[in-house]
Design a protein around this motif. Structure first.
Motif, mmCIF file in Angstrom:
data_model
loop_
_atom_site.group_PDB
_atom_site.id
_atom_site.type_symbol
_atom_site.label_atom_id
_atom_site.label_comp_id
_atom_site.label_asym_id
_atom_site.label_seq_id
_atom_site.Cartn_x
_atom_site.Cartn_y
_atom_site.Cartn_z
ATOM 1 N N THR A 187 -12.959 11.084 -21.109
ATOM 2 C CA THR A 187 -13.284 10.463 -19.800
ATOM 3 C C THR A 187 -14.635 11.593 -19.739
ATOM 4 O OG1 THR A 187 -11.412 9.927 -18.767
ATOM 5 C CG2 THR A 187 -13.424 9.574 -17.207
ATOM 6 N N ILE A 188 -15.532 10.500 -19.480
ATOM 7 C CA ILE A 188 -17.244 11.099 -19.502
ATOM 8 C C ILE A 188 -17.711 10.321 -18.516
ATOM 9 C CG2 ILE A 188 -19.617 11.368 -20.526
ATOM 10 C CD1 ILE A 188 -16.801 10.858 -23.218
ATOM 11 N N GLU A 189 -18.346 11.110 -17.311
ATOM 12 C CA GLU A 189 -19.150 10.469 -16.515
ATOM 13 C C GLU A 189 -20.211 11.149 -15.980
ATOM 14 O OE1 GLU A 189 -16.402 10.703 -12.582
ATOM 15 O OE2 GLU A 189 -14.840 12.273 -14.314
ATOM 16 N N ASP A 190 -21.403 10.403 -15.909
ATOM 17 C CA ASP A 190 -22.628 10.712 -16.068
ATOM 18 C C ASP A 190 -23.038 9.532 -14.217
ATOM 19 O OD1 ASP A 190 -24.633 8.290 -17.267
ATOM 20 O OD2 ASP A 190 -22.561 8.464 -17.814
ATOM 21 N N ARG A 191 -24.807 9.833 -14.336
ATOM 22 C CA ARG A 191 -25.853 8.991 -13.412
ATOM 23 C C ARG A 191 -26.291 8.628 -13.550
ATOM 24 N NH1 ARG A 191 -23.389 12.992 -9.586
ATOM 25 N NH2 ARG A 191 -21.857 13.120 -8.369
ATOM 26 N N GLY A 192 -26.617 8.601 -15.039
ATOM 27 C CA GLY A 192 -27.851 7.960 -15.589
ATOM 28 C C GLY A 192 -27.686 6.647 -16.057
ATOM 29 N N ARG A 193 -28.034 5.639 -17.160
ATOM 30 C CA ARG A 193 -28.118 4.323 -16.962
ATOM 31 C C ARG A 193 -27.651 4.238 -17.491
ATOM 32 N NH1 ARG A 193 -34.190 3.795 -20.106
ATOM 33 N NH2 ARG A 193 -32.602 3.973 -21.727
ATOM 34 N N ALA A 194 -26.939 3.347 -16.926
ATOM 35 C CA ALA A 194 -25.649 2.571 -17.716
ATOM 36 C C ALA A 194 -25.789 1.914 -19.265
ATOM 37 C CB ALA A 194 -25.359 1.240 -16.881
ATOM 38 N N PHE A 195 -24.289 2.201 -19.372
ATOM 39 C CA PHE A 195 -24.533 2.046 -21.334
ATOM 40 C C PHE A 195 -22.987 1.367 -21.603
ATOM 41 C CE2 PHE A 195 -25.616 2.415 -25.794
ATOM 42 C CZ PHE A 195 -24.595 2.729 -26.488
ATOM 43 N N ASP A 196 -22.712 0.280 -22.033
ATOM 44 C CA ASP A 196 -21.664 0.246 -22.834
ATOM 45 C C ASP A 196 -21.447 0.091 -24.173
ATOM 46 O OD1 ASP A 196 -19.861 -3.347 -21.662
ATOM 47 O OD2 ASP A 196 -18.972 -1.773 -22.833
ATOM 48 N N PRO A 197 -20.246 0.742 -23.968
ATOM 49 C CA PRO A 197 -20.147 1.288 -26.234
ATOM 50 C C PRO A 197 -19.763 -0.222 -26.529
ATOM 51 C CG PRO A 197 -18.303 1.250 -24.726
ATOM 52 C CD PRO A 197 -19.451 1.413 -24.136
ATOM 53 N N ALA A 198 -19.358 -1.487 -26.394
ATOM 54 C CA ALA A 198 -19.050 -2.411 -26.945
ATOM 55 C C ALA A 198 -20.557 -3.017 -27.058
ATOM 56 C CB ALA A 198 -18.330 -3.586 -25.690
ATOM 57 N N ARG A 199 -22.084 -2.663 -26.707
ATOM 58 C CA ARG A 199 -23.011 -3.108 -26.945
ATOM 59 C C ARG A 199 -23.762 -1.580 -27.698
ATOM 60 N NH1 ARG A 199 -25.567 -5.815 -22.133
ATOM 61 N NH2 ARG A 199 -24.330 -7.237 -21.684
ATOM 62 N N GLY A 200 -25.283 -2.072 -28.255
ATOM 63 C CA GLY A 200 -25.373 -1.443 -28.962
ATOM 64 C C GLY A 200 -25.369 -1.695 -31.012
ATOM 65 N N PRO A 201 -26.101 -1.347 -31.208
ATOM 66 C CA PRO A 201 -27.002 -1.706 -32.478
ATOM 67 C C PRO A 201 -25.526 -1.112 -33.292
ATOM 68 C CG PRO A 201 -27.609 0.104 -32.313
ATOM 69 C CD PRO A 201 -26.853 -0.332 -31.538
ATOM 70 N N ARG A 202 -25.070 -2.593 -34.367
ATOM 71 C CA ARG A 202 -24.175 -1.697 -35.297
ATOM 72 C C ARG A 202 -24.347 -1.849 -36.718
ATOM 73 N NH1 ARG A 202 -18.005 -3.125 -33.347
ATOM 74 N NH2 ARG A 202 -19.736 -3.195 -30.734
#
Lengths: 151, 111
Positions: A78-93
């Motif tokens: 589990t990785i927790e942070d308070r930066g900009r939200a990033f969903d791994p389902a998105r992003g370049p393939r």
């Protein structure tokens, strides 16, 4: 059989990566996770943490917490942070079949994570935090755990 | 992570030891860039002592491969360990560059 969750938190930039990866290695060794799976978990941790440290915080310092649970034959990072939200389902393939001239460097990290884990999900946590959870099957060996106790 | 180089005729053997991650990849990239700038474009990456690479290492391999080929040379890999091989396979890298089990074969492939 549920093991205790271990966690590490740091405030910083990419410079904290060695601490985070060492945490994964140590946790794996203590639980007797076999080497191949330990290296796979380290890879998943690195790719997801680097995304947070480099993209979530734009390279500047930020808070990050990494937790690892081992429950029988599965490990959950589990990785927790308070930066900009990033969903791994998105992003370049990445196009893994492209000719070398057309290969792009982007998206390789997440691609490796998706190919390695059984499940990965993003959810917003408390106080504007991001929570990313990756689960993967692992194998443990009593011999590996014993060797770690003797270190 | 440690990088040592050794010339074998026209080929430069680059031996890497340790883990290639987001931090150590920077140093590796710098070393390879220097060699390419110095005109060494027939490169063999000897990864016998590398137990781990992340996508950072892949990006260095890709950039070096492109640069070497654009200079009329190539980057080939030798003695890749199973976990690193898996990462190369998953990323489709084994279809864009040559990987040898034997270091001498990799060096001789430039003849």
């Amino acid at each position: 059989m549920t093991d205790r969750t271990e966690r590490i938190e740091r405030e910083g930039d990419l410079g904290v990566l060695p601490d985070l990866l060492e945490f994964v290695d140590r946790s794996c060794r203590r639980r007797g996770v076999v080497e191949e799976d330990r290296l796979a978990l380290r890879l998943v941790a690195e790719e997801l943490c680097v995304n947070v440290l480099e993209h979530g915080y734009g390279g500047g310092p930020g808070w990050i917490r990494l937790s690892m649970e081992v429950d029988g034959a599965r490990a959950r990072l589990t990785i927790e942070d308070r930066g900009r939200a990033f969903d791994p389902a998105r992003g370049p393939r990445p196009d893994v079949d492209a000719d070398w001239r057309e290969r792009e460097p982007g998206g390789l990290g997440l691609h490796l994570v998706r190919q390695t884990v059984d499940d990965i999900r993003y959810r917003p946590g408390r106080d504007g935090a991001n929570v990313l959870t990756a689960t993967t099957r692992i194998r443990t060996s009593p011999a590996t755990a014993e060797a770690e106790e003797e270190r | 992570m440690d990088v040592t180089t050794r010339e074998q005729g026209e080929v430069l053997v680059v031996s890497v030891t340790g883990s290639i991650d987001a931090l150590t990849a920077v140093e590796l990239s710098d070393r390879l860039s220097s060699e390419l700038e110095a005109g060494r474009s027939s490169l063999v990456g000897d990864l016998d002592a590398v137990e781990y690479t992340s996508s950072a290492g892949l990006r260095v391999i890709l950039a070096t491969l492109k640069d070497a080929r654009q200079r009329g040379g190539d980057l080939r890999l030798a003695r890749v360990r199973p976990t690193v091989r898996r990462v190369l396979d998953l990323s489709g890298f084994t279809s864009i560059l040559q990987v040898f089990d034997d270091l001498d074969d990799a060096v001789r492939s430039f003849d």
